[in-house]
Design a protein around this motif. Sequence first.
Motif, mmCIF file in Angstrom:
data_model
loop_
_atom_site.group_PDB
_atom_site.id
_atom_site.type_symbol
_atom_site.label_atom_id
_atom_site.label_comp_id
_atom_site.label_asym_id
_atom_site.label_seq_id
_atom_site.Cartn_x
_atom_site.Cartn_y
_atom_site.Cartn_z
ATOM 1 N N ARG A 148 59.709 17.789 45.056
ATOM 2 C CA ARG A 148 59.832 17.685 46.518
ATOM 3 C C ARG A 148 59.692 19.041 47.192
ATOM 4 O O ARG A 148 58.958 19.194 48.172
ATOM 5 N N CYS A 182 60.561 5.705 53.566
ATOM 6 C CA CYS A 182 60.656 6.241 54.926
ATOM 7 C C CYS A 182 59.456 5.726 55.716
ATOM 8 O O CYS A 182 58.429 5.340 55.150
ATOM 9 N N GLN A 208 52.574 13.949 52.005
ATOM 10 C CA GLN A 208 51.422 14.842 51.974
ATOM 11 C C GLN A 208 50.271 14.128 51.287
ATOM 12 O O GLN A 208 50.468 13.442 50.292
ATOM 13 N N TRP A 225 53.248 23.310 53.782
ATOM 14 C CA TRP A 225 53.450 22.265 54.790
ATOM 15 C C TRP A 225 54.885 21.767 54.626
ATOM 16 O O TRP A 225 55.267 21.377 53.527
ATOM 17 N N PRO A 226 55.670 21.745 55.687
ATOM 18 C CA PRO A 226 57.111 21.526 55.527
ATOM 19 C C PRO A 226 57.577 20.085 55.342
ATOM 20 O O PRO A 226 58.760 19.862 55.094
ATOM 21 N N THR A 227 56.687 19.118 55.487
ATOM 22 C CA THR A 227 57.154 17.732 55.490
ATOM 23 C C THR A 227 56.469 16.876 54.434
ATOM 24 O O THR A 227 55.412 17.212 53.912
ATOM 25 N N LYS A 254 57.885 9.567 49.897
ATOM 26 C CA LYS A 254 59.268 9.194 49.594
ATOM 27 C C LYS A 254 59.231 7.722 49.219
ATOM 28 O O LYS A 254 58.925 6.874 50.053
ATOM 29 N N GLY A 285 49.736 15.520 56.652
ATOM 30 C CA GLY A 285 50.789 14.529 56.536
ATOM 31 C C GLY A 285 50.422 13.249 57.249
ATOM 32 O O GLY A 285 49.252 12.991 57.546
ATOM 33 N N LYS A 312 55.954 21.198 48.954
ATOM 34 C CA LYS A 312 56.026 21.869 50.256
ATOM 35 C C LYS A 312 55.583 23.330 50.138
ATOM 36 O O LYS A 312 54.853 23.843 50.997
#
Length: 156
Positions: free
Chosen positions: A98, A68, A112, A107-109, A60, A122, A102
């Motif tokens: 984005r 972030c 990466q 992988w959900p976050t 991000k 991550g 994923k």
Amino acid sequence: MNSLIRSTARCLRAGAAVYLPRQADGHVSLASARHLCAAADVLKDLGEMVKKDKVVVFIKGTPAQPMCGFSNAVVQILRMHGVDEYAAYNVLDDQDLRQGVKDFSNWPTIPQVYFNGEFVGGCDILLQMHQNGDLVEELKKLGIHSALMDAEKESK
């Protein structure tokens, strides 16, 4: 209309699973076809993107301005190891990217990290690898000399 047919054919050749539900009036939804093709294109592009460079990160923001804390941590860990040349993709610029990354990695976050086209993990995984020394070894496999090895030699 021909461009839609060519696009759909390209999508099918790429292996996309296409299910087009019929609307109540019996017409096939063209928006769904376009969405599925766009998703297949994103996944194909991601496969090429992660192989393009030895180190690839999806974050991000940018390395110069992470947006972030987790993305910032990944950038700082790479910087500490002297990894300055890597591909960084800002997922905030493109919502398809984005979500696509994923889906691609399962992988959900974000962030990466990929090494030589292989998903590493991550922020938490990269931090753990940094702390236990595995990151130095993985970078060595990529032909990247960790700057922390030089700092360790200088301190002795």
